[in-house]
Write a protein that holds these residues in place. Sequence first.
Motif, PDB file in Angstrom:
ATOM      1  N   SER A   1      45.427 -21.988   7.492  1.00 38.60           N
ATOM      2  CA  SER A   1      45.653 -20.672   8.090  1.00 38.60           C
ATOM      3  C   SER A   1      47.063 -20.483   8.604  1.00 38.60           C
ATOM      4  O   SER A   1      47.446 -19.370   8.933  1.00 38.60           O
TER       5      SER A   1
ATOM      6  N   ASP B   1      49.148 -21.155  13.822  1.00 37.16           N
ATOM      7  CA  ASP B   1      47.811 -20.741  14.210  1.00 37.16           C
ATOM      8  C   ASP B   1      47.230 -21.702  15.252  1.00 37.16           C
ATOM      9  O   ASP B   1      47.874 -22.670  15.652  1.00 37.16           O
ATOM     10  N   PHE B   2      45.992 -21.460  15.625  1.00 36.22           N
ATOM     11  CA  PHE B   2      45.365 -22.174  16.740  1.00 36.22           C
ATOM     12  C   PHE B   2      45.212 -23.663  16.449  1.00 36.22           C
ATOM     13  O   PHE B   2      45.365 -24.491  17.340  1.00 36.22           O
TER      14      PHE B   2
ATOM     15  N   HIS C   1      44.403 -28.542  19.247  1.00 35.26           N
ATOM     16  CA  HIS C   1      44.515 -27.098  19.223  1.00 35.26           C
ATOM     17  C   HIS C   1      45.593 -26.614  20.180  1.00 35.26           C
ATOM     18  O   HIS C   1      45.899 -27.255  21.185  1.00 35.26           O
TER      19      HIS C   1
ATOM     20  N   TYR D   1      46.934 -19.695  22.637  1.00 37.59           N
ATOM     21  CA  TYR D   1      47.434 -18.391  22.215  1.00 37.59           C
ATOM     22  C   TYR D   1      48.087 -17.687  23.395  1.00 37.59           C
ATOM     23  O   TYR D   1      47.446 -17.439  24.430  1.00 37.59           O
TER      24      TYR D   1
ATOM     25  N   THR E   1      51.096 -18.837  19.070  1.00 35.25           N
ATOM     26  CA  THR E   1      50.344 -19.999  19.544  1.00 35.25           C
ATOM     27  C   THR E   1      51.320 -21.129  19.831  1.00 35.25           C
ATOM     28  O   THR E   1      52.192 -21.422  19.002  1.00 35.25           O
TER      29      THR E   1
ATOM     30  N   HIS F   1      37.270 -15.018  10.189  1.00 41.10           N
ATOM     31  CA  HIS F   1      38.593 -15.286  10.748  1.00 41.10           C
ATOM     32  C   HIS F   1      38.503 -16.255  11.921  1.00 41.10           C
ATOM     33  O   HIS F   1      39.362 -17.131  12.089  1.00 41.10           O
TER      34      HIS F   1
ATOM     35  N   SER G   1      38.082 -19.763  10.533  1.00 40.99           N
ATOM     36  CA  SER G   1      39.353 -20.247   9.986  1.00 40.99           C
ATOM     37  C   SER G   1      40.320 -20.602  11.102  1.00 40.99           C
ATOM     38  O   SER G   1      41.048 -21.600  11.019  1.00 40.99           O
ATOM     39  N   LYS G   2      40.339 -19.799  12.129  1.00 43.99           N
ATOM     40  CA  LYS G   2      41.254 -20.038  13.246  1.00 43.99           C
ATOM     41  C   LYS G   2      40.901 -21.326  13.986  1.00 43.99           C
ATOM     42  O   LYS G   2      41.789 -22.075  14.397  1.00 43.99           O
ATOM     43  N   LYS G   3      39.612 -21.576  14.134  1.00 49.15           N
ATOM     44  CA  LYS G   3      39.185 -22.769  14.867  1.00 49.15           C
ATOM     45  C   LYS G   3      39.500 -24.051  14.104  1.00 49.15           C
ATOM     46  O   LYS G   3      39.951 -25.045  14.692  1.00 49.15           O
TER      47      LYS G   3
ATOM     48  N   GLY H   1      41.504 -24.172  11.188  1.00 53.42           N
ATOM     49  CA  GLY H   1      42.789 -24.144  10.499  1.00 53.42           C
ATOM     50  C   GLY H   1      42.671 -24.106   9.001  1.00 53.42           C
ATOM     51  O   GLY H   1      43.689 -24.171   8.295  1.00 53.42           O
TER      52      GLY H   1
ATOM     53  N   LYS I   1      41.179 -22.065   5.544  1.00 53.58           N
ATOM     54  CA  LYS I   1      40.691 -20.756   5.099  1.00 53.58           C
ATOM     55  C   LYS I   1      39.668 -20.851   3.973  1.00 53.58           C
ATOM     56  O   LYS I   1      39.049 -19.855   3.630  1.00 53.58           O
TER      57      LYS I   1
END
Length: 500
Positions: free
Chosen positions: A166, A170-171, A180, A183, A190, A241, A244-246, A248, A250
Amino acid sequence: MQGDPFLGPALKKGTRTAQSEARKKGAFTPKHGIHDWYNGMISLEAVRAGLFDEIIDVAHGLSTDGFEAWRQRGSQGWANIVTVLNLSPGKRTQNDFQTVVSVTLGPKQPTDLVSFLNPLVEELNFLARGISGVRAFGSPNSVTLRANVVQITGDTPAIEKLLNFSGHNDFSLGRNREYHGYYHAPSKQTFFHPTDPTDPSAVRFYVDNCTAPRRTADSISRDASVVEEAKSTGRSLAYQHALSKKSGVKGHSLLFVPSEAMRRMYPHLVHFWSIIPAAAAYNIMHLLLQNVAPHPWRLFSGLVPVAGEAEEDYVMPKACVAIIGREIACARRTVPRARARALRNNYLHHRSYKAADWMYWLHSSAEVLLVGRNPEFSYDIFMSQCRACRLLMRPTGLTPAELAAVDADLKHFVRGYYASIYRGTWERLPLCWSVIAAILDIVENVRACWPAWVSWQFPTERKIGELGTLIHSRSKPSENLSVSLHRRYQAELVPSFGNS
């Protein structure tokens, strides 16, 4: 190449060396240092897995990067370049031995780069399976020719496109470890810091003896399967989303995190998929020279304002910064022209500095120009980065003692940066860039792969630099570039066959 009177023996010599390194007794680590691609853990595992049993087996490296053909009426592309690693370093880094295998051209770079890779992966699978009945010139017997990919290189955005990650801002940053970021709503970015400013006891990751879980091919595949399942079951885009954010990730990727259907389609790439993500190490040229090296200079010269009550005691006076810039510019007359480009006023032109310019700054200029002008604590932090880069980026190998020294210097830089620059305050959180945390993976990448010079992007970018000059039609750039490359490679093959 196998039949060429000069390249043929060089290819066999490279394979023999790789086989010899893998057969050495002792622990499953290179005891005598990291000197080339065949000393890394990945290559040793590949040889011991039988991927290079025959003397004519070939090791490939795949590089990828974007380029801009022209700025007016923009045309951007993405090039995939294959290098034969069995050749000596002096040969394989030349433009003639950097083979362009595919280029995507369009008004912009492709949104889904992986969708263009099927023909390439199909050929890589075909080569990994082996081509029987091949007879090189001068050899009376036919053999089975095989080639396997052992590395993929590129800058961070390029590798993340191939990994289907991602993004490095990102996160979930970790390509190698799972930790992690936080944000930051005001800047919409981030940031990655070892401890929470609001709760110092909440440790996100450790600089020394990091215990964050390791990322493996299996763990990344599980994360990708969860995201793909959410897509197939019709879950909302917001839910997809968030997943994916958690993690990383996709979704599935053709080169790194294949689905079961992809595995059945290309069964001979199983070994390569099993060594991910180690085979896609951070490119040190981009990470250190283009992302990390400019940051301390901008901090010391006051080009990075930080909100809050903390005093910027590491910032040099403006008069001092101006003197440093003038001294660099005046030195242009005293050095060869090839080096003069790196000697520009870095206070005025720091945005246009390239990786080679920052390398010259770290290796030659900074130690003399900053001493006595920078506070002692910040100068010490900066010099630890310089010492590590001088060892990492020289075009030779690294002994175990030198690799340990690099590890100590890089950790000292990261530890000092968080303690003296970030200082654990909420206002200074924007200083916790993701690239600072990524430095901690460098030594581990070198042990798993090879020295920094084997995978840096200088040869690839030099090759990509000549692609724009081969496009003579603005109405049909893709077709014209394809024809030009085909004619060039055909012309190179004719004298090769003629000499044989």
